[in-house]
Design an enzyme around this catalytic site. Structure first.
Site, PDB file in Angstrom:
ATOM      1  N   VAL A  85       4.009   4.867  -8.049  1.00 36.77           N
ATOM      2  CA  VAL A  85       3.873   3.538  -8.651  1.00 36.77           C
ATOM      3  C   VAL A  85       5.281   3.160  -9.039  1.00 36.77           C
ATOM      4  O   VAL A  85       5.849   3.693 -10.000  1.00 36.77           O
ATOM      5  CB  VAL A  85       2.954   3.546  -9.888  1.00 36.77           C
ATOM      6  CG1 VAL A  85       2.822   2.123 -10.438  1.00 36.77           C
ATOM      7  CG2 VAL A  85       1.580   4.106  -9.539  1.00 36.77           C
ATOM      8  N   GLU A  86       5.874   2.266  -8.289  1.00 34.91           N
ATOM      9  CA  GLU A  86       7.279   1.903  -8.492  1.00 34.91           C
ATOM     10  C   GLU A  86       7.363   0.591  -9.269  1.00 34.91           C
ATOM     11  O   GLU A  86       6.889  -0.443  -8.811  1.00 34.91           O
ATOM     12  CB  GLU A  86       7.979   1.796  -7.136  1.00 34.91           C
ATOM     13  CG  GLU A  86       7.976   3.128  -6.398  1.00 34.91           C
ATOM     14  CD  GLU A  86       8.721   3.081  -5.085  1.00 34.91           C
ATOM     15  OE1 GLU A  86       9.953   3.258  -5.088  1.00 34.91           O
ATOM     16  OE2 GLU A  86       8.056   2.872  -4.063  1.00 34.91           O
ATOM     17  N   GLY A  87       7.970   0.664 -10.436  1.00 36.37           N
ATOM     18  CA  GLY A  87       8.068  -0.499 -11.297  1.00 36.37           C
ATOM     19  C   GLY A  87       7.122  -0.391 -12.477  1.00 36.37           C
ATOM     20  O   GLY A  87       6.025  -0.948 -12.467  1.00 36.37           O
ATOM     21  N   ASN A  94       2.956  -4.017 -13.637  1.00 36.40           N
ATOM     22  CA  ASN A  94       2.653  -3.770 -12.242  1.00 36.40           C
ATOM     23  C   ASN A  94       1.135  -3.658 -12.103  1.00 36.40           C
ATOM     24  O   ASN A  94       0.507  -2.833 -12.766  1.00 36.40           O
ATOM     25  CB  ASN A  94       3.324  -2.458 -11.795  1.00 36.40           C
ATOM     26  CG  ASN A  94       3.152  -2.162 -10.320  1.00 36.40           C
ATOM     27  OD1 ASN A  94       2.118  -2.423  -9.733  1.00 36.40           O
ATOM     28  ND2 ASN A  94       4.180  -1.577  -9.723  1.00 36.40           N
TER      29      ASN A  94
END
Length: 493
Positions: A85-87, A94
Site C-alpha cells: 500500500v503505497e502512500g 489512500n
C-alpha cells in the site's frame, strides 16, 4: 463460404439481433467487463451501486485478482504482483489503506526504505546531492505548463542541475540512482517523465509511508472484498459463485457499432451487450490478443502505443539457513554492480515471515526480460553468485528453491504496470482514457495521477464507470482536454 467469413457474418447477425435486447426487456443497459482485476471489479461495483446490475465479467484466467496474485513458495504465500500500500499517513487517505488495515486487517509492515543507503555492498555513499536535485526537479516540474507540453525526462533534469550529467559513473552511483527511480517506475530516468513523477502524486496526496502486505489471505483479498459486495459468493470458501462472473474466458474479439457490442472468446462463445468496459493491462492492449472490429481509430491506437508497459520482477529464493544480516535497518540491502539493475535490490522477509529463510531480489526492464527467457537454474546460480560477492566472509549455501514470475511473457498481462514516459502530455492521456463508441477503457494505466498503483486501478475503475454512466444517463460525452491553450476541446467519438 470460408469458415472465417461465416464466423464474421454470424457475429454481425448476433450483434444486430441482440443489440437492444436488454433495453427492450426493461433491465437497463447490459455492460460487459473484460477482466476481473482491480479496475474491472471496481468498475462493476460502481455500476452496481448506481443500479446497473446487468453486468457480465469475462476473465481470461482461472482466478480473480489480475496483477494482485499470491503464490505459495517455501510454505508461505508471497505476492508475485502488487505488494505494497503505497502512500500512507498523508493529507488524504489512500482508499486502499482502510480496506487493508481496518476492514480486512491484513498483516502489513512499514517498509524501512530510509535505511537502504546504509546497506550498499560493497561501498557506501551519502546521497544528499541526489535529494537536493530531486527537490529542484519537483520545483521545476511545478512551473511547467499543466498540459505537459514542456515536460522533460528525469535524466534531462539531472543534467540540467549538473547531477551526473553523463549518467551514473560508478557502481554505487548507479545502484542508488536505480533505487531512487527504476525501483519505483520499473524504467530508467531517461524514459520517465519528470512532470508526472516529481513530486510523485501518490506521495504528495497520500503520504510517503509504504506498507508491505504479508498476509496468507493475499493482497488480492481486497478485490474479493469489493467483489462480494455485488457478486454472490460461497459462505464457506469465500469464492465468487455469481454467474455474472465467468472465468477462463479469453476475449479475442470485440465487435461494436452504434447500437451494441458482441464479445467473442477463445472457446467460440459470444456475448452481446449494450456496452463493454475493457480493463485489460496496457500491455494486452499493445498486443494482438484482442481484435477490435472495426479497428480502433488511429488516434486511439497511437495513444495506446505511446505509453510504456514496464516490467518489474520479484524473484524469490529459499535457503537452508539464514546468512544475511537481520534486525533494525536491515530489511533492504543493495548490490552495487557495474551493470545497471543486475540483482541489485534485495529484501529480507525475517520480520514478515520469521524462519522462512526466503530472500526476494527485484529486477526490472531489460534484466526482467532477459531473466524471463532463461532457465530458472541459471537465474538461481546468478543470484547466489551475487550474494557470495556481497557476503564474502559468510557461508552462502546454494538456494534450495526459486520462483521467477513471468509477467512480460504472460499473454494475459504482457508486463507489470504502466510508466508515464517522456513525450506524452495530458492530451494523449485523455485519448488513452477516452471511449470509442460503446467501447470504454479502464485500468491503472488510465489513472491520470496514480498510474502504476493499486489505488490507481481502484479509482480508475470507478472513474471509467462514471464516464459510461454519464454517457448513458446524462448524454454527456467524454471530453479530451486541449493539447495546448490554442486548441479547441475535442470530443472523442
Amino acid at each position: 463460404m470460408k469458415p472465417s467469413t461465416f464466423s464474421a457474418l454470424a457475429a454481425v447477425i448476433l450483434l444486430v439481433v441482440t443489440q437492444h435486447a436488454s433495453v427492450a426487456a426493461g433491465r437497463g443497459p447490459r455492460v460487459i467487463i473484460v477482466g476481473a482485476g482491480m479496475s474491472g471489479i471496481s468498475a462493476g461495483k460502481r455500476l452496481a451501486d448506481a443500479g446497473v446490475r446487468d453486468v457480465l465479467i469475462l476473465e481470461a484466467t482461472g482466478r480473480v485478482g489480475g496483477r494482485m496474485h499470491k503464490h505459495n513458495f517455501g510454505g508461505i504465500n508471497v505476492e508475485i504482483g502488487a505488494n505494497w500500500v503505497e502512500g500512507v499517513e498523508g493529507k488524504k487517505v489512500n482508499p486502499i489503506w482502510p480496506m487493508v488495515n481496518a476492514t480486512l486487517n491484513l498483516r502489513n509492515f512499514l517498509s524501512d526504505f530510509d535505511s537502504v543507503v546504509s546497506n550498499v555492498y560493497k561501498e557506501k555513499r551519502e546521497w544528499d546531492r541526489a535529494d537536493e536535485v530531486e527537490e529542484l526537479g519537483g520545483k521545476l516540474a511545478s512551473q511547467m505548463d499543466p498540459s505537459g507540453r514542456d515536460d522533460i525526462s528525469i535524466l534531462a533534469m539531472q543534467r540540467l542541475f549538473n547531477h551526473q550529467p553523463n549518467g551514473p559513473t560508478t557502481p554505487v552511483d548507479m545502484a542508488l540512482d536505480y533505487f531512487r527511480y527504476d525501483y519505483e517506475f520499473a524504467e530508467p530516468p531517461r524514459a520517465t517523465s519528470l512532470q508526472n513523477t516529481e513530486p510523485l502524486p501518490t506521495a504528495a496526496d497520500f503520504g510517503e509511508d509504504n506498507h508491505f502486505v504479508a498476509d496468507q489471505r493475499g493482497f488480492e483479498a481486497i478485490i474479493y472484498h469489493i467483489a462480494r459486495q455485488y457478486l454472490s459468493s460461497d459462505r464457506k470458501s469465500g469464492n465468487i459463485v455469481d454467474p455474472r462472473l465467468k472465468l477462463n474466458k479469453v476475449v479475442r474479439e470485440i465487435s461494436y457499432n452504434r447500437k451494441g457490442v458482441v464479445v467473442r472468446t477463445e472457446d467460440n462463445s459470444a456475448y452481446s451487450g449494450d456496452y463493454v468496459i475493457v480493463s485489460t493491462s496496457l500491455g494486452v492492449l499493445q498486443s494482438d490478443l484482442i481484435q477490435f472490429k472495426p479497428q480502433l481509430p488511429a488516434w486511439k491506437i497511437i495513444a495506446i502505443y505511446r505509453f510504456d508497459m514496464a516490467v518489474y520482477t520479484k524473484i524469490f529464493l529459499k535457503f537452508p539457513t539464514k546468512f544475511w544480516p537481520v534486525g533494525e535497518g536491515k530489511q533492504f540491502f543493495v548490490y552495487a554492480s557495474s551493470r545497471r539493475g543486475y540483482y541489485g535490490m534485495w529484501q529480507s522477509f525475517e520480520k514478515e515471515y520469521p524462519g522462512a529463510n526466503v530472500l526476494m531480489v527485484t529486477v526490472t526492464d531489460q534484466e526482467s526480460r532477459r531473466i524471463e527467457q532463461q532457465p530458472d537454474n541459471q537465474t538461481k546460480a546468478e543470484a547466489v553468485a551475487v550474494l557470495r560477492k556481497m557476503f564474502p566472509d559468510r557461508h552462502v549455501p546454494d538456494a534450495t528453491d526459486i520462483y521467477v514470475p513471468r509477467w512480460w511473457s504472460d499473454r494475459f498481462f504482457k508486463g507489470s504496470y504502466s510508466n508515464w514516459p517522456i513525450g506524452v502530455n495530458r492530451y494523449e492521456y485523455d485519448q488513452l482514457r477516452a471511449p470509442v463508441g460503446r467501447v470504454f477503457f479502464t485500468g491503472e494505466h488510465t489513472s491520470e495521477h496514480y498510474n502504476g498503483y493499486v489505488h490507481g486501478a481502484y479509482l480508475a475503475g470507478m472513474d471509467s464507470a462514471d464516464i459510461l454512466m454519464n454517457s448513458i444517463f446524462n448524454k454527456v460525452g467524454f471530453k479530451v482536454r486541449p493539447k495546448d491553450d490554442h486548441q479547441i476541446i475535442a470530443e472523442a467519438k
